[in-house]
Design an enzyme around this catalytic site. Structure first.
Site, mmCIF file in Angstrom:
data_model
loop_
_atom_site.group_PDB
_atom_site.id
_atom_site.type_symbol
_atom_site.label_atom_id
_atom_site.label_comp_id
_atom_site.label_asym_id
_atom_site.label_seq_id
_atom_site.Cartn_x
_atom_site.Cartn_y
_atom_site.Cartn_z
ATOM 1 N N ARG A 1 0.778 -1.235 0.000
ATOM 2 C CA ARG A 1 0.000 0.000 0.000
ATOM 3 C C ARG A 1 0.811 1.287 0.000
ATOM 4 O O ARG A 1 0.243 2.367 0.064
ATOM 5 C CB ARG A 1 -0.976 0.019 1.184
ATOM 6 C CG ARG A 1 -1.907 -1.172 1.169
ATOM 7 C CD ARG A 1 -2.829 -1.193 2.345
ATOM 8 N NE ARG A 1 -3.866 -0.196 2.155
ATOM 9 C CZ ARG A 1 -4.464 0.419 3.166
ATOM 10 N NH1 ARG A 1 -4.142 0.159 4.393
ATOM 11 N NH2 ARG A 1 -5.407 1.294 2.932
ATOM 12 N N ASP A 2 2.139 1.201 -0.084
ATOM 13 C CA ASP A 2 2.936 2.433 -0.137
ATOM 14 C C ASP A 2 4.219 2.216 -0.937
ATOM 15 O O ASP A 2 5.299 2.637 -0.524
ATOM 16 C CB ASP A 2 3.255 2.931 1.277
ATOM 17 C CG ASP A 2 3.667 4.396 1.308
ATOM 18 O OD1 ASP A 2 3.393 5.119 0.319
ATOM 19 O OD2 ASP A 2 4.255 4.824 2.308
ATOM 20 N N ILE A 3 4.090 1.543 -2.088
ATOM 21 C CA ILE A 3 5.258 1.298 -2.933
ATOM 22 C C ILE A 3 5.602 2.584 -3.662
ATOM 23 O O ILE A 3 4.750 3.177 -4.325
ATOM 24 C CB ILE A 3 4.991 0.149 -3.919
ATOM 25 C CG1 ILE A 3 4.792 -1.153 -3.139
ATOM 26 C CG2 ILE A 3 6.134 0.023 -4.930
ATOM 27 C CD1 ILE A 3 4.336 -2.314 -3.975
ATOM 28 N N THR B 1 0.815 6.716 -1.325
ATOM 29 C CA THR B 1 1.369 8.019 -1.665
ATOM 30 C C THR B 1 0.929 8.391 -3.073
ATOM 31 O O THR B 1 1.185 7.667 -4.011
ATOM 32 C CB THR B 1 2.912 7.961 -1.605
ATOM 33 O OG1 THR B 1 3.300 7.579 -0.293
ATOM 34 C CG2 THR B 1 3.518 9.308 -1.952
#
Length: 141
Positions: A18-20, A54
């Site tokens: 969820r935040d690559i 992000t």
């Protein structure tokens, strides 16, 4: 290739990162070993509590259309999109521009690197069902 293999392992374990993004991936330049960092907003198994990620990395088309749906499958599809955006950033030397989401095909066509553009086309497909990590890996065999 190792970025794709790493994400495949994460998803196989039932986790959506969820935040690559560029800042959450570490690659050893000598061994090309990949480590995904910062699992602080990841979700496990079948439930994801709240939207995360992000922008513009997690700004996949399905997120725009279905923000109210929180599921592991949806989050994994957005992970694949974010991986495509991250690889784009690695190849272009820049993070994604502001209009990346609306002009993704054009930006990918401008890359002059050795990675098969088909890999990015798969990861950045508008349809999450078409973001097949195995299909990307087959391009490198």
């Amino acid at each position: 290739v190792n970025l794709v293999k790493g994400l495949k392992c994460i998803h196989k374990a039932g986790v959506a990162h969820r935040d690559i993004k560029l800042g959450n991936v570490m690659i050893d330049p000598e061994t090309l070993r990949v480590q995904y960092l910062d699992f602080g907003i990841s979700c496990v198994r079948s439930y994801c509590e709240e939207a995360g990620g992000t922008i513009p990395y997690s700004f996949a088309p399905e997120y725009v259309q279905r923000r109210d749906i929180e599921s592991l499958e949806l989050e994994m599809g957005m992970d694949k999109w974010a991986l495509g955006v991250t690889i784009y950033g690695l190849l272009s030397g820049n993070g994604p521009p502001r209009d990346f989401f609306t002009k993704v095909t054009w930006y990918v066509s401008q890359l002059r690197r050795s990675l098969p553009k088909e890999a990015l086309e798969i990861l950045l497909s508008r349809d999450p069902a078409d973001r097949d990590l195995d299909a990307v890996l087959r391009l490198f065999r």
